[in-house]
Scaffold this active site. Structure first.
Site, PDB file in Angstrom:
ATOM      1  N   SER A 164      43.119  46.149  24.301  1.00  0.00           N
ATOM      2  CA  SER A 164      41.884  46.051  25.089  1.00  0.00           C
ATOM      3  C   SER A 164      40.717  46.857  24.544  1.00  0.00           C
ATOM      4  O   SER A 164      39.567  46.513  24.791  1.00  0.00           O
ATOM      5  CB  SER A 164      42.150  46.438  26.543  1.00  0.00           C
ATOM      6  N   HIS A 223      43.423  39.962  27.495  1.00  0.00           N
ATOM      7  CA  HIS A 223      42.260  39.634  26.663  1.00  0.00           C
ATOM      8  C   HIS A 223      42.510  38.470  25.706  1.00  0.00           C
ATOM      9  O   HIS A 223      41.642  38.131  24.911  1.00  0.00           O
ATOM     10  CB  HIS A 223      41.809  40.869  25.870  1.00  0.00           C
ATOM     11  N   LYS A 251      38.958  38.228  33.620  1.00  0.00           N
ATOM     12  CA  LYS A 251      38.268  38.386  32.337  1.00  0.00           C
ATOM     13  C   LYS A 251      37.762  37.013  31.881  1.00  0.00           C
ATOM     14  O   LYS A 251      36.804  36.516  32.441  1.00  0.00           O
ATOM     15  CB  LYS A 251      39.192  39.103  31.371  1.00  0.00           C
TER      16      LYS A 251
HETATM   17  C1  LIG Z   1      42.085  44.599  32.546  1.00  0.00           C
HETATM   18  C2  LIG Z   1      43.488  44.753  32.124  1.00  0.00           C
HETATM   19  C3  LIG Z   1      44.514  44.870  33.059  1.00  0.00           C
HETATM   20  C4  LIG Z   1      44.237  44.976  34.523  1.00  0.00           C
HETATM   21  O1  LIG Z   1      43.841  43.783  35.067  1.00  0.00           O
HETATM   22  P1  LIG Z   1      42.994  43.769  36.427  1.00  0.00           P
HETATM   23  O2  LIG Z   1      43.144  42.407  36.942  1.00  0.00           O
HETATM   24  O3  LIG Z   1      41.610  44.128  36.047  1.00  0.00           O
HETATM   25  O4  LIG Z   1      43.630  44.812  37.315  1.00  0.00           O
HETATM   26  C5  LIG Z   1      45.810  44.905  32.604  1.00  0.00           C
HETATM   27  N1  LIG Z   1      46.088  44.881  31.284  1.00  0.00           N
HETATM   28  C6  LIG Z   1      45.124  44.811  30.345  1.00  0.00           C
HETATM   29  C7  LIG Z   1      45.492  44.781  28.911  1.00  0.00           C
HETATM   30  C8  LIG Z   1      43.788  44.759  30.741  1.00  0.00           C
HETATM   31  O5  LIG Z   1      42.831  44.726  29.828  1.00  0.00           O
END
Ligand SMILES: *Cc1c(COP(=O)(O)O)cnc(C)c1O
Length: 383
Positions: free
Chosen positions: A178, A206, A238
């Site tokens: 990330s 991602h 995302k």
């Molecule tokens: C953003 C993210 C999460 C958390 O997801 P949310 O739905 O925002 O709680 C988990 N793992 C990774 C790799 C992330 O980038």
């Protein structure tokens, strides 16, 4: 000591270059924002396909509210599991080419739910040092032993697996990291999992919606079949532009999670209207030109960046420019903001010491001239 006094002391003792602050804005989530009447281009959102403020997705949410109301009213296992949740799970399973999928309210909760449901005392989790914080917290909440290997170091992982006498072993990795944007080598992870009788989980927050011929994520992007991993987790907040997360796998996995994942069982279901909106964004993700546009912008960005930049290798929407020093990263971010570019500085402990960076994220909605202008502005600031 009173709590207030204690906290003030703690705050004062903290390195000022690591102090965290929120920036409040009054715009919808989109690339072109305005700040005091001045244009501000967002280069740090995870809304990779520009779906968070898409009119078709918004309409679906509104219609969903008309049909299903706002709140789900209860947890999935009580009376909160509505038809749109179920239909979305079916769609997600189909996109991921797995038997079943299970919706979670957030990715953070999905990770905590999976690890707590699968692991017991005497088990061990093996994870990349750069895995997302939610995975680190998930292991901490589980009774399993945690072992971390250096980023991408498959040899160290193999040594740890070979030495382990854990009853069950689980390898967990981000698909796309990330804060760095690079990918885990899923083929090697799968081989090691096979060789050492371990299970494999990929968090593709991602990668899903960004990579792969149909947006199925990192596994497909690496030319591997969907069942190369036991547990596939991805988020909907995302690239999909909505909110929530899911786990995909075979029937046995999902059935077990419904029985045992505490962050699934003991929480109110997310609104059904949201599931309606996500169905539409999933369709747009698969069948519009947005992924192609994003890929084009990523290639353009990488081709335009001067060779002098310390840019981490990445084919994803996440492009990290390492500046090392936290204060320098903050100063660069502030200077960019003044010049109409919103790029957050990412500092420890989110990233390792001395690797503070500008985390630039690209979107299908960026125009090439905006990308070019950003690169030129950063180059001027770097001097
Ligand atoms: C953003 C993210 C999460 C958390 O997801 P949310 O739905 O925002 O709680 C988990 N793992 C990774 C790799 C992330 O980038």
């Amino acid at each position: 000591m009173t709590l207030k006094h204690y906290l003030k002391q703690q705050l004062q003792a903290q390195d000022p270059s690591l102090y965290r602050q929120r920036r409040t804005h009054a715009n919808p989530q989109q690339i072109e924002q305005t700040l005091n009447g001045q244009p501000l281009i967002n280069f740090c959102s995870n809304d990779y396909l520009g779906l968070a403020n898409n009119s078709t997705v918004k309409q679906a949410l509104q219609q969903g509210v008309e049909s299903y109301g706002v709140g789900a009213g209860a947890a999935h296992l009580i009376s909160g599991h509505q038809q749109p949740h179920h239909a979305l799970e079916k769609m997600l399973a189909q996109v991921c080419k797995r038997e079943q999928a299970l919706l979670f309210s957030t990715g953070y909760m999905a990770n905590i739910g999976v690890l707590s449901a699968l692991l017991q005392r005497g088990d061990a989790v093996f994870m990349d040092k750069l895995n997302h914080a939610s995975l680190i917290d998930a292991v901490q909440l589980s009774p399993a032993k945690r072992q971390r290997y250096r980023h991408g170091d498959m040899q160290q992982l193999e040594e740890q697996l070979a030495r382990s006498d854990a009853k069950h072993k689980l390898i967990v990795s981000d698909g796309v990291f990330s804060m760095d944007g690079d990918m885990a080598d899923i083929a090697v992870l799968q081989q090691l999992a096979k060789r050492y009788d371990a299970w494999l989980m990929i968090d593709d927050a991602h990668g899903f919606g960004v990579l792969g011929s149909e947006g199925q994520g990192s596994i497909a992007a690496q030319g591997l079949p969907s069942d190369s991993v036991d547990i596939y987790m991805a988020t909907l907040g995302k690239a999909l532009g909505t909110f929530g997360a899911f786990v995909a796998g075979d029937n046995a996995l999902i059935d077990w999670l419904v029985q045992r994942a505490r962050s699934y069982i003991y929480t109110t279901a997310s609104p059904a209207a949201l599931a309606k909106a996500t169905q539409v964004s999933l369709d747009l993700m698969q069948h519009s030109d947005k992924r192609a546009r994003l890929a084009d912008n990523i290639a353009y960005f990488r081709a335009q960046v001067p060779t002098s930049w310390q840019l981490l290798p990445s084919d994803s929407a996440i492009q990290a420019l390492i500046v090392k020093d936290s204060q320098k990263a903050l100063d660069l971010s502030a200077a960019l903001y003044q010049r109409g570019f919103w790029v957050t500085a990412i500092r420890p402990p989110t990233v390792p010491q001395h690797t503070a960076r500008l985390r630039i994220t690209l979107s299908a909605a960026h125009k090439k001239k905006q990308i070019k202008h950003l690169i030129e502005t950063i180059q001027q600031l770097l001097g």
